[in-house]
Enzyme design. Structure first.
Site: not given
Ligand code: MN
Ligand code: MN
Length: 298
Positions: A83, A94, A154, A162, A188, A283
């Site tokens: 990640d 992300d 998120h 977040h 994700e 993701e």
């Protein structure tokens, strides 16, 4: 650069690193080498790592990063979630990929990828988060697997990973919210085996940290450490590996420990599948815009 140009630059760097990682054979490599090489290349390309590269193996779903001398080696049948976070002026991309050398895990990994692609396909301004969650769950169930119900995507904000809104990976009841224009979201899906619990719990290892309060403590030396961390990372997560330029490892651990106990710093626990089954993740970060949705990590 305006915010969208920052997102696009961060997204390009993150996706290049993700694709390079996907193609590589990691068997025999240490988790430390994987983290360090990705983090180095992010910086060479003009980005900054937004958080330590997460390298979560098998039943660990998320939040493990390499220790300073981590000798963990990737094995033939491991399922490795990598990640990656990149920021440009605080605007964060992300993105994650799951890799395995063992073809037995292909369908699990594919399930996460399919669920992500389906979710991205319907995500635009005004799409309901509950619709995304329902589609993710259905896509995963239809391929014979199970979503992790207590992990979610998120919203993101500048220097904030977040930012308050969650994109569920399951059907939810009650009120939901709709995606906003020019707001970034990470989607994700996490997928486990049919006989998994479909829930993660907190493990004992905590090696990713973030400042949650700058309230000074009594010890001047500890305060200096907190200021050093603030100047370097602000509210973004960091790893012990990242502060050894200034502090000796034992000393850094001792200072972190004090600040965690004083609740100035949060230490993220690793998240482990409830029945210790394999977990896969995929993701992307998206920015819905009026007219179309920009998948910045495509
Ligand atoms: Mn991520
Ligand atoms: Mn994320």
């Amino acid at each position: 650069m305006d915010f969208l140009e920052c997102y696009l630059k961060a997204g390009k760097i993150a996706s290049e690193q993700r694709e390079k990682t996907r193609r590589k054979d990691h068997v025999g490599s240490t988790l430390l080498t994987i983290c360090e090489s990705i983090e180095r290349e992010i910086q060479e390309k003009g980005g900054i790592p937004a958080f330590p590269v997460n390298v979560s193996l098998n039943d660990i779903a998320a939040h493990y990063t390499a220790e300073p001398n981590d000798e963990t080696i990737v094995r033939e049948n491991d399922v490795l979630k990598i990640d990656i976070g990149v920021h440009v002026e605080g605007y964060i991309a992300d993105t994650a990929v799951t890799v395995s050398n063992d073809p037995h895990h292909d369908s699990l990994i594919k399930s996460a990828e399919n669920a992500l692609n389906e979710a991205v396909r319907i995500s635009r301004v005004n799409t309901k988060a509950s619709e995304i969650g329902k589609l993710i769950e259905n896509t995963i169930s239809n391929t014979g697997f199970k979503p992790i119900q207590n992990l979610s995507g998120h919203s993101l904000a500048q220097y904030t990973i977040h930012a308050g809104k969650s994109i569920p990976n399951i059907r939810t009841i009650g009120s939901s919210f709709s995606l906003l224009s020019s707001q970034a979201y990470a989607i994700e899906p996490f997928v486990t085996m049919k006989d998994g619990q479909g829930v993660v719990f907190e493990g004992n290892i905590r090696n990713i940290f973030a400042i949650i309060s700058r309230k000074p403590v009594k010890d001047e030396f500890v305060n200096e450490f907190l200021t050093y961390l603030w100047n370097k990372f602000r509210t973004l997560p960091f790893a012990l590996r990242w502060i050894l330029d200034r502090y000796e490892e034992g000393e850094a651990r001792r200072l972190l420990d004090i600040l965690v106990k004083k609740r100035n710093i949060h230490a993220y626990p690793i998240l482990i599948e409830g029945k210790n089954k394999f977990v896969a993740q995929a993701e992307h970060t998206i920015v819905p815009l009026d007219g179309s949705t920009s998948v910045i990590t495509l």
